[in-house]
Enzyme design. Structure first.
Site, PDB file in Angstrom:
ATOM      1  N   GLY A 225       2.545  -1.186   4.804  1.00  0.00           N
ATOM      2  CA  GLY A 225       3.065   0.587   3.990  1.00  0.00           C
ATOM      3  C   GLY A 225       4.506   0.923   3.791  1.00  0.00           C
ATOM      4  O   GLY A 225       4.463   0.209   2.773  1.00  0.00           O
ATOM      5  N   GLY A 226       5.090   1.177   4.860  1.00  0.00           N
ATOM      6  CA  GLY A 226       6.241   1.226   4.494  1.00  0.00           C
ATOM      7  C   GLY A 226       7.416   1.109   4.109  1.00  0.00           C
ATOM      8  O   GLY A 226       7.875   1.523   2.813  1.00  0.00           O
TER       9      GLY A 226
ATOM     10  N   GLU B  82      -6.029  -4.528  10.960  1.00  0.00           N
ATOM     11  CA  GLU B  82      -4.589  -3.246  10.962  1.00  0.00           C
ATOM     12  C   GLU B  82      -4.857  -2.751  11.888  1.00  0.00           C
ATOM     13  O   GLU B  82      -4.825  -1.558  12.231  1.00  0.00           O
ATOM     14  CB  GLU B  82      -4.393  -2.966   9.872  1.00  0.00           C
ATOM     15  CG  GLU B  82      -4.048  -3.226   8.441  1.00  0.00           C
ATOM     16  CD  GLU B  82      -3.760  -2.079   7.654  1.00  0.00           C
ATOM     17  OE1 GLU B  82      -2.471  -2.606   6.597  1.00  0.00           O
ATOM     18  OE2 GLU B  82      -4.209  -1.359   6.974  1.00  0.00           O
TER      19      GLU B  82
ATOM     20  N   SER C   6       3.703  -2.055  10.332  1.00  0.00           N
ATOM     21  CA  SER C   6       4.850  -1.951  10.998  1.00  0.00           C
ATOM     22  C   SER C   6       5.360  -3.675  10.527  1.00  0.00           C
ATOM     23  O   SER C   6       6.185  -3.615  10.955  1.00  0.00           O
ATOM     24  CB  SER C   6       5.229  -1.924  11.770  1.00  0.00           C
ATOM     25  OG  SER C   6       4.655   0.157  12.260  1.00  0.00           O
TER      26      SER C   6
ATOM     27  N   GLY D 209       2.137   2.742  10.464  1.00  0.00           N
ATOM     28  CA  GLY D 209       2.577   3.526  10.691  1.00  0.00           C
ATOM     29  C   GLY D 209       3.992   3.640  12.228  1.00  0.00           C
ATOM     30  O   GLY D 209       4.615   4.965  11.402  1.00  0.00           O
TER      31      GLY D 209
ATOM     32  N   ASN E  43       1.568  -1.608   0.294  1.00  0.00           N
ATOM     33  CA  ASN E  43      -0.106  -0.403   0.194  1.00  0.00           C
ATOM     34  C   ASN E  43       1.017   1.199   0.099  1.00  0.00           C
ATOM     35  O   ASN E  43       1.466   1.451   0.997  1.00  0.00           O
ATOM     36  CB  ASN E  43      -1.170   0.067   1.542  1.00  0.00           C
ATOM     37  CG  ASN E  43      -2.253   1.000   1.190  1.00  0.00           C
ATOM     38  OD1 ASN E  43      -2.103   1.828   0.843  1.00  0.00           O
ATOM     39  ND2 ASN E  43      -2.566   1.379   2.556  1.00  0.00           N
ATOM     40  N   TRP E  44       1.402   1.534  -1.380  1.00  0.00           N
ATOM     41  CA  TRP E  44       1.858   2.990  -1.683  1.00  0.00           C
ATOM     42  C   TRP E  44       1.183   4.515  -0.338  1.00  0.00           C
ATOM     43  O   TRP E  44       2.519   4.958  -0.757  1.00  0.00           O
ATOM     44  CB  TRP E  44       2.387   3.127  -2.725  1.00  0.00           C
ATOM     45  CG  TRP E  44       3.017   2.332  -3.774  1.00  0.00           C
ATOM     46  CD1 TRP E  44       3.734   1.137  -2.585  1.00  0.00           C
ATOM     47  CD2 TRP E  44       3.602   1.801  -4.441  1.00  0.00           C
ATOM     48  NE1 TRP E  44       4.687   0.245  -3.760  1.00  0.00           N
ATOM     49  CE2 TRP E  44       4.205   0.985  -5.015  1.00  0.00           C
ATOM     50  CE3 TRP E  44       2.862   2.631  -5.851  1.00  0.00           C
ATOM     51  CZ2 TRP E  44       4.616   0.389  -5.773  1.00  0.00           C
ATOM     52  CZ3 TRP E  44       3.484   1.985  -7.579  1.00  0.00           C
ATOM     53  CH2 TRP E  44       4.274   1.114  -7.038  1.00  0.00           C
ATOM     54  N   LYS E  45      -0.256   4.666  -0.508  1.00  0.00           N
ATOM     55  CA  LYS E  45      -0.572   5.578  -0.207  1.00  0.00           C
ATOM     56  C   LYS E  45      -0.382   6.721  -0.928  1.00  0.00           C
ATOM     57  O   LYS E  45      -0.424   6.276  -1.542  1.00  0.00           O
ATOM     58  CB  LYS E  45      -0.112   5.922   1.978  1.00  0.00           C
ATOM     59  CG  LYS E  45       0.074   4.277   2.512  1.00  0.00           C
ATOM     60  CD  LYS E  45       0.446   4.972   4.393  1.00  0.00           C
ATOM     61  CE  LYS E  45      -0.035   3.489   4.254  1.00  0.00           C
ATOM     62  NZ  LYS E  45      -0.259   3.574   5.892  1.00  0.00           N
TER      63      LYS E  45
ATOM     64  N   HIS F 270      -9.545   1.224   4.707  1.00  0.00           N
ATOM     65  CA  HIS F 270      -8.370   1.799   5.434  1.00  0.00           C
ATOM     66  C   HIS F 270      -8.671   2.703   6.533  1.00  0.00           C
ATOM     67  O   HIS F 270      -9.587   3.923   6.352  1.00  0.00           O
ATOM     68  CB  HIS F 270      -7.442   1.947   4.548  1.00  0.00           C
ATOM     69  CG  HIS F 270      -5.685   2.123   5.411  1.00  0.00           C
ATOM     70  ND1 HIS F 270      -5.376   3.116   5.995  1.00  0.00           N
ATOM     71  CD2 HIS F 270      -4.742   1.084   4.387  1.00  0.00           C
ATOM     72  CE1 HIS F 270      -4.575   2.588   6.120  1.00  0.00           C
ATOM     73  NE2 HIS F 270      -3.866   1.498   5.810  1.00  0.00           N
TER      74      HIS F 270
ATOM     75  N   GLU G  22      -7.140   5.183   7.547  1.00  0.00           N
ATOM     76  CA  GLU G  22      -6.573   6.518   7.159  1.00  0.00           C
ATOM     77  C   GLU G  22      -7.271   6.960   5.686  1.00  0.00           C
ATOM     78  O   GLU G  22      -8.190   8.080   6.561  1.00  0.00           O
ATOM     79  CB  GLU G  22      -5.547   6.379   6.164  1.00  0.00           C
ATOM     80  CG  GLU G  22      -3.906   6.019   7.311  1.00  0.00           C
ATOM     81  CD  GLU G  22      -2.633   5.902   6.460  1.00  0.00           C
ATOM     82  OE1 GLU G  22      -2.494   6.036   4.876  1.00  0.00           O
ATOM     83  OE2 GLU G  22      -1.641   5.094   7.386  1.00  0.00           O
TER      84      GLU G  22
END
Ligand code: PGA
Length: 255
Positions: free
Chosen positions: A238-239, A171, A217, A177, A11-13, A96, A98
């Site tokens: 993600g990251g 999640e 994470s 994150g 997930n590159w956001k 998600h 976010e």
């Protein structure tokens, strides 16, 4: 025996630009991805087409980070399910944390988005998870049940009964994150609970086919232990997915 194929989703956001997306895709095309796993990448809307085209010679698949819950209409700035299909998308994230945080997306809307994805033939990934305050208050399972059952209690089931087209991503918000990963035991406990609720609504057999991903994470250093848990079928990353080498390393370590 489980028939679930592992899923590794990046997930590159709101990260990466066109050049970076192209470079990333070249790395993925060079890699030998495991046949038995799905490798998914979720770029921002403007790069869906670019990425889908660049990955034509790879088994990696493309997904969107969100969609509108209606098939079409006067919704400035939104993207319809069919438009995602047109851009080469097969998958879509729904709910998600976010989106829930930044756009006030609530359970009913998220359920409507999953249904919209199904109507268009997309494969939705329902994202859910408790906040730190909810975990500390001991309400984690109530929150997870509410988030999952808002979909399953509604008329969300496909008329064809293909609930197996659902993927769930657990999640915990406190792990996203933050560098804080759920321990394998905490994650497995939540995944087992979710599978139990799925079985309650869909029956054991159907529930056993629903992949449940862990997100929060995840990185090469912690993926192996998490992945060894019985109900963890892959990851939403993600990251660590922003660097193709780290993303591919995670897939490698779990294959
Ligand atoms: P993270 O993000 O891996 O950076 O914690 C996961 C996600 O939000 O899907």
């Amino acid at each position: 025996m489980s028939t679930r194929h592992p899923i590794f989703a990046g997930n590159w956001k709101m990260h990466l630009t066109a050049d970076e997306v192209e470079r990333y895709a070249r790395e993925v095309c060079k890699a030998s991805l495991p046949d038995a796993a799905h490798c998914l990448l979720f770029p921002s809307f403007p790069y869906l087409n670019l990425l889908a085209t660049a990955l034509q010679n790879s088994s990696a698949e493309v997904g969107a980070q969100d969609l509108h819950e209606e098939d079409e209409g006067a919704h400035t700035g939104d993207v319809s399910p069919q438009q995602l299909v047109d851009c080469g998308c097969l998958w879509v994230l729904c709910g998600h944390s976010e989106r829930r945080r930044d756009h006030g997306e609530e359970d009913a809307l998220v359920a409507a988005k999953v249904r919209a994805a199904w109507r268009a033939g997309l494969l939705p990934i329902l994202c859910l998870g408790e906040s730190l305050a909810e975990r500390e208050a001991g309400t984690t399972f109530d929150v997870l049940a509410r988030q999952l059952e808002s979909l399953l209690d509604s008329s969300a089931r496909r008329p064809s009964g293909q609930e197996g087209d659902l993927t769930v991503a657990y999640e915990p918000v406190w792990a996203i994150g933050t560098g804080k990963t759920a321990t394998p035991e905490i994650a497995q406990e939540a995944h087992a609970f979710l599978r139990d609720r799925l079985a309650h609504h869909l029956g054991e057999e159907a529930a056993a086919t629903v992949p449940i991903l862990y997100g929060g994470s995840v990185k090469p250093e912690n993926c192996g232990q998490l992945y060894s848990e019985a109900d963890i079928d892959g990851f939403l990353i993600g990251g660590a997915s922003l660097d193709p080498a780290r993303f591919l390393d995670i897939i490698d370590r779990c294959s």
